[in-house]
Scaffold this motif. Structure first.
Motif, mmCIF file in Angstrom:
data_model
loop_
_atom_site.group_PDB
_atom_site.id
_atom_site.type_symbol
_atom_site.label_atom_id
_atom_site.label_comp_id
_atom_site.label_asym_id
_atom_site.label_seq_id
_atom_site.Cartn_x
_atom_site.Cartn_y
_atom_site.Cartn_z
ATOM 1 N N GLU A 1 21.240 10.123 -13.237
ATOM 2 C CA GLU A 1 22.241 9.355 -12.494
ATOM 3 C C GLU A 1 21.591 8.351 -11.549
ATOM 4 N N ASP A 2 20.451 8.689 -10.967
ATOM 5 C CA ASP A 2 19.716 7.713 -10.147
ATOM 6 C C ASP A 2 19.327 6.502 -10.997
ATOM 7 N N PHE A 3 18.839 6.747 -12.207
ATOM 8 C CA PHE A 3 18.454 5.672 -13.114
ATOM 9 C C PHE A 3 19.673 4.828 -13.496
ATOM 10 N N ILE A 4 20.766 5.487 -13.852
ATOM 11 C CA ILE A 4 21.998 4.787 -14.235
ATOM 12 C C ILE A 4 22.468 3.883 -13.102
ATOM 13 N N LEU A 5 22.425 4.386 -11.878
ATOM 14 C CA LEU A 5 22.911 3.631 -10.719
ATOM 15 C C LEU A 5 22.005 2.454 -10.347
ATOM 16 N N ARG A 6 20.740 2.487 -10.792
ATOM 17 C CA ARG A 6 19.828 1.364 -10.522
ATOM 18 C C ARG A 6 20.031 0.215 -11.500
ATOM 19 N N HIS A 7 20.892 0.397 -12.468
ATOM 20 C CA HIS A 7 21.139 -0.607 -13.492
ATOM 21 C C HIS A 7 22.621 -0.967 -13.522
ATOM 22 N N ASN A 8 22.943 -2.022 -14.247
ATOM 23 C CA ASN A 8 24.356 -2.392 -14.386
ATOM 24 C C ASN A 8 24.686 -2.937 -15.778
ATOM 25 N N THR A 9 23.721 -2.881 -16.693
ATOM 26 C CA THR A 9 23.943 -3.379 -18.044
ATOM 27 C C THR A 9 23.452 -2.341 -19.043
ATOM 28 N N CYS A 10 24.258 -2.134 -20.075
ATOM 29 C CA CYS A 10 23.885 -1.183 -21.112
ATOM 30 C C CYS A 10 24.143 -1.804 -22.474
ATOM 31 N N ALA A 11 23.707 -1.119 -23.505
ATOM 32 C CA ALA A 11 24.079 -1.434 -24.881
ATOM 33 C C ALA A 11 25.087 -0.358 -25.287
ATOM 34 N N LEU A 12 26.303 -0.770 -25.589
ATOM 35 C CA LEU A 12 27.378 0.143 -25.980
ATOM 36 C C LEU A 12 27.521 0.095 -27.492
ATOM 37 N N GLU B 1 28.185 -5.148 -19.104
ATOM 38 C CA GLU B 1 28.037 -4.692 -17.719
ATOM 39 C C GLU B 1 28.858 -3.427 -17.530
ATOM 40 N N TYR B 2 28.329 -2.510 -16.728
ATOM 41 C CA TYR B 2 29.060 -1.278 -16.431
ATOM 42 C C TYR B 2 28.952 -0.950 -14.948
ATOM 43 N N SER B 3 29.834 -0.077 -14.525
ATOM 44 C CA SER B 3 29.725 0.605 -13.238
ATOM 45 C C SER B 3 29.712 2.086 -13.555
ATOM 46 N N TYR B 4 29.101 2.859 -12.698
ATOM 47 C CA TYR B 4 29.068 4.304 -12.908
ATOM 48 C C TYR B 4 29.574 4.965 -11.638
ATOM 49 N N HIS B 5 30.678 5.659 -11.769
ATOM 50 C CA HIS B 5 31.202 6.446 -10.653
ATOM 51 C C HIS B 5 32.140 7.503 -11.207
ATOM 52 N N ASP B 6 32.388 8.514 -10.411
ATOM 53 C CA ASP B 6 33.233 9.638 -10.817
ATOM 54 C C ASP B 6 32.723 10.269 -12.118
ATOM 55 N N CYS C 1 31.527 8.835 -14.751
ATOM 56 C CA CYS C 1 31.844 8.059 -15.958
ATOM 57 C C CYS C 1 31.283 6.649 -15.873
ATOM 58 N N PHE C 2 31.126 6.047 -17.049
ATOM 59 C CA PHE C 2 30.786 4.630 -17.175
ATOM 60 C C PHE C 2 32.095 3.861 -17.311
ATOM 61 N N TRP C 3 32.218 2.762 -16.571
ATOM 62 C CA TRP C 3 33.428 1.930 -16.579
ATOM 63 C C TRP C 3 33.037 0.505 -16.949
ATOM 64 N N MET C 4 33.757 -0.096 -17.903
ATOM 65 C CA MET C 4 33.415 -1.431 -18.391
ATOM 66 C C MET C 4 34.676 -2.258 -18.595
ATOM 67 N N PHE C 5 34.788 -3.356 -17.879
ATOM 68 C CA PHE C 5 35.851 -4.319 -18.156
ATOM 69 C C PHE C 5 35.391 -5.182 -19.332
ATOM 70 N N SER C 6 36.343 -5.552 -20.201
ATOM 71 C CA SER C 6 36.021 -6.386 -21.355
ATOM 72 C C SER C 6 37.225 -7.241 -21.722
ATOM 73 N N GLU C 7 36.939 -8.467 -22.136
ATOM 74 C CA GLU C 7 38.002 -9.351 -22.623
ATOM 75 C C GLU C 7 38.393 -8.996 -24.062
ATOM 76 N N GLY C 8 37.511 -8.294 -24.768
ATOM 77 C CA GLY C 8 37.736 -7.931 -26.166
ATOM 78 C C GLY C 8 36.443 -8.046 -26.935
ATOM 79 N N GLY C 9 36.532 -8.091 -28.249
ATOM 80 C CA GLY C 9 35.346 -8.237 -29.088
ATOM 81 C C GLY C 9 35.312 -7.195 -30.192
ATOM 82 N N LYS C 10 34.301 -7.306 -31.047
ATOM 83 C CA LYS C 10 34.178 -6.464 -32.236
ATOM 84 C C LYS C 10 33.993 -4.975 -31.918
#
Length: 169
Positions: A33-44, A58-63, A65-74
Motif C-alpha cells: 500500500e505504501d508503494f501504491i500510494l507513491r504512484h498514481n498511474t497503472c496499467a489496467l 490514472e488511479y487513486s487508492y483509498h478505502d 480500493c483503486f478508483w479510476m475516472f474514465s471517459e470510456g474506451g476499449k
C-alpha cells in the motif's frame, strides 16, 4: 512449446516461491500500500473472449480500493462481461537491487454516476460536482476491489525475505 511446457513455465514462480522465506501479511500489505500510494498511474488489463486490453490510467487508492475516472474506451468491452481485472504498477528498471513492481488482481465495479460513492470519490479527487454534471456525458468511475497483491520489491530482500511476496486479501 508444447502444452506441458507452457504449464511448466507458468508454474515457475509458484514452485520457486514455495521454497523461499515469506514475510507476514501485515508487512506485505503495508509495503504494497505504501508503494501504491507513491504512484498514481497503472496499467489496467481487462479482457473477455478474444478481446484483451491493457490501458494506462490514472488511479487513486483509498478505502482499500483503486478508483479510476474514465471517459470510456476499449477497456469497457472486457468489463462488460468480465469483472476480473489485473493492475500493474512499477518503477523504471534500475537494477536488481532496486526492484519495485506490483501486480494486483481484483474485481471491477462500475460506480453509478452521481451516487454517494461517485460523489465521494469526486470530492476526494477535488473534482467539482457542478463540473461533472455539466459534461455532455458523465465520466465513468471504475472501482477495483483488489483480491491479491504480487509484489517484487528489493526491500523484502534487504529485510531477509524473498523479494517476491504475495498477499491474498
Amino acid at each position: 512449446m508444447t502444452r506441458e511446457e507452457f504449464i511448466e513455465a507458468s508454474s515457475y514462480w509458484e514452485v520457486k516461491d514455495g521454497k523461499e522465506r515469506h514475510a507476514d501479511n501485515a508487512l506485505i500489505r503495508q509495503l504494497a500500500e505504501d508503494f501504491i500510494l507513491r504512484h498514481n498511474t497503472c496499467a489496467l488489463a481487462t479482457g473477455y473472449g478474444n478481446h484483451v486490453r491493457c490501458t494506462p490510467i490514472e488511479y487513486s487508492y483509498h478505502d482499500g480500493c483503486f478508483w479510476m475516472f474514465s471517459e470510456g474506451g476499449k477497456k469497457f468491452i472486457g468489463l462488460m462481461d468480465n469483472s476480473n481485472v489485473s493492475i500493474a504498477i512499477f518503477d523504471s528498471y534500475d537494477g536488481f537491487s532496486n526492484l519495485h513492481g506490483l501486480q494486483a488482481d481484483g474485481k471491477a465495479e462500475l460506480v453509478e454516476p452521481f451516487s454517494e460513492a461517485y460523489l465521494a470519490h469526486a470530492n476526494f479527487k477535488g473534482i467539482n460536482e457542478i463540473f461533472l454534471r455539466k459534461l455532455q456525458r458523465p465520466m465513468y468511475l471504475i472501482c477495483v476491489h483488489p483480491t491479491r497483491f504480487d509484489c517484487l520489491f528489493s526491500d523484502f530482500k534487504r529485510l531477509g525475505f524473498s523479494p517476491r511476496q504475495t498477499f491474498v486479501l
